[in-house]
Design a protein around this motif. Structure first.
Motif, PDB file in Angstrom:
ATOM      1  N   GLN A   1       0.862  -1.179   0.000  1.00  0.00           N
ATOM      2  CA  GLN A   1       0.000   0.000   0.000  1.00  0.00           C
ATOM      3  C   GLN A   1       0.897   1.227   0.000  1.00  0.00           C
ATOM      4  OE1 GLN A   1      -2.802  -0.298   3.247  1.00  0.00           O
ATOM      5  NE2 GLN A   1      -3.149  -2.483   2.867  1.00  0.00           N
ATOM      6  N   ILE A   2       0.701   2.097  -0.990  1.00  0.00           N
ATOM      7  CA  ILE A   2       1.599   3.224  -1.218  1.00  0.00           C
ATOM      8  C   ILE A   2       0.910   4.520  -0.815  1.00  0.00           C
ATOM      9  CG2 ILE A   2       2.938   4.473  -2.952  1.00  0.00           C
ATOM     10  CD1 ILE A   2       2.983   1.855  -4.570  1.00  0.00           C
ATOM     11  N   PRO A   3       1.519   5.297   0.081  1.00  0.00           N
ATOM     12  CA  PRO A   3       0.880   6.545   0.507  1.00  0.00           C
ATOM     13  C   PRO A   3       0.832   7.559  -0.627  1.00  0.00           C
ATOM     14  CG  PRO A   3       3.128   6.446   1.332  1.00  0.00           C
ATOM     15  CD  PRO A   3       2.840   5.100   0.717  1.00  0.00           C
ATOM     16  N   ALA A   4      -0.226   8.352  -0.651  1.00  0.00           N
ATOM     17  CA  ALA A   4      -0.352   9.428  -1.625  1.00  0.00           C
ATOM     18  C   ALA A   4       0.504  10.596  -1.154  1.00  0.00           C
ATOM     19  CB  ALA A   4      -1.816   9.852  -1.759  1.00  0.00           C
ATOM     20  N   VAL A   5       1.489  10.965  -1.963  1.00  0.00           N
ATOM     21  CA  VAL A   5       2.408  12.059  -1.629  1.00  0.00           C
ATOM     22  C   VAL A   5       2.408  13.039  -2.799  1.00  0.00           C
ATOM     23  CG1 VAL A   5       4.814  12.670  -1.149  1.00  0.00           C
ATOM     24  CG2 VAL A   5       3.834  10.606  -0.147  1.00  0.00           C
TER      25      VAL A   5
END
Length: 223
Positions: free
Chosen positions: A56-60
């Protein structure tokens, strides 16, 4: 498929939102978490993330998530891009007893050496990293390999661009790495087997053709 995140994901991984330093004598009940990647069992809540299954990749802000997948929606490659820098991500099964980054790193180093690439070990935020120059059609390219051992999993990141030689240049890509969440699942898996990654259901029909995502070199594909 390209997922572009134009807003920061919130939480402690946004540099502008990190708490200001407090006076040493000022009482506080705040809990400061160490940087990730996190196991799903300890992931901070309230963070917008792109769910790719095991990863799961954080929105940056201003980071593009470039995903290459097959027609069934099974993800073959994940690359985060910010400006001229890129971070290729992989996540693998590991044993309960010990991490595997040390032996994986040595095998990558040997492979690079066999291919005539110069490689050296340096100490980074996550411990020992591997920096290398690999031959390509356009000349030599700098790569920086980072490994993080977790509970029964290992995340491997490969930086390209200025971030390969200057960690400070990674900027938002570092924030993404610090905010990753790994969902290992409970299934028994062979050590080093890539954990399954899939596109979100709503994006499965928008897969880009193979080859649209730049690879970080053949050695980067090895677990």
């Amino acid at each position: 498929m390209i997922f572009s995140r134009k807003r920061a994901g919130g939480g402690r991984h946004s540099r502008d939102e990190r708490p200001e330093a407090q006076d040493a004598h000022e009482p506080t009940d705040a809990v400061v978490l160490a940087p990730g990647p996190y196991d799903v069992s300890e992931a901070p809540a309230g963070v917008q993330r792109l769910d790719l299954g095991s990863l799961q990749i954080p929105a940056v802000a201003d980071v593009e998530v470039r995903v290459q997948a097959d027609p069934q929606g099974v993800v073959q490659q994940v690359v985060l891009v910010h400006g001229q820098n890129a971070l290729q991500l992989g996540v693998f099964a590991a044993p309960r007893s010990a991490g595997i980054w040390d032996e994986v790193r040595e095998e990558i180093r040997q492979s690079l050496s066999n291919d005539g690439a110069a490689a050296e070990e340096v100490t980074g935020v996550y411990g020992v990293e591997l920096r290398a120059q690999v031959p390509t059609q356009d000349g030599r390219t700098n790569l920086r390999f980072v490994g993080i051992d977790g509970p029964r999993w290992m995340v491997r990141g490969v930086y390209q661009g200025m971030a390969a030689t200057d960690p400070d240049a990674a900027g938002p890509l570092t924030i993404c790495l610090e905010g990753l969440v790994v969902d290992r699942g409970q299934d028994a898996r062979p050590v080093r087997e890539p954990l399954p990654l899939r596109l979100p259901r709503e994006a499965a029909e928008q897969v880009r053709p193979a080859g649209d995502v730049p690879a970080a070199g053949e050695p980067a594909q090895e677990a």
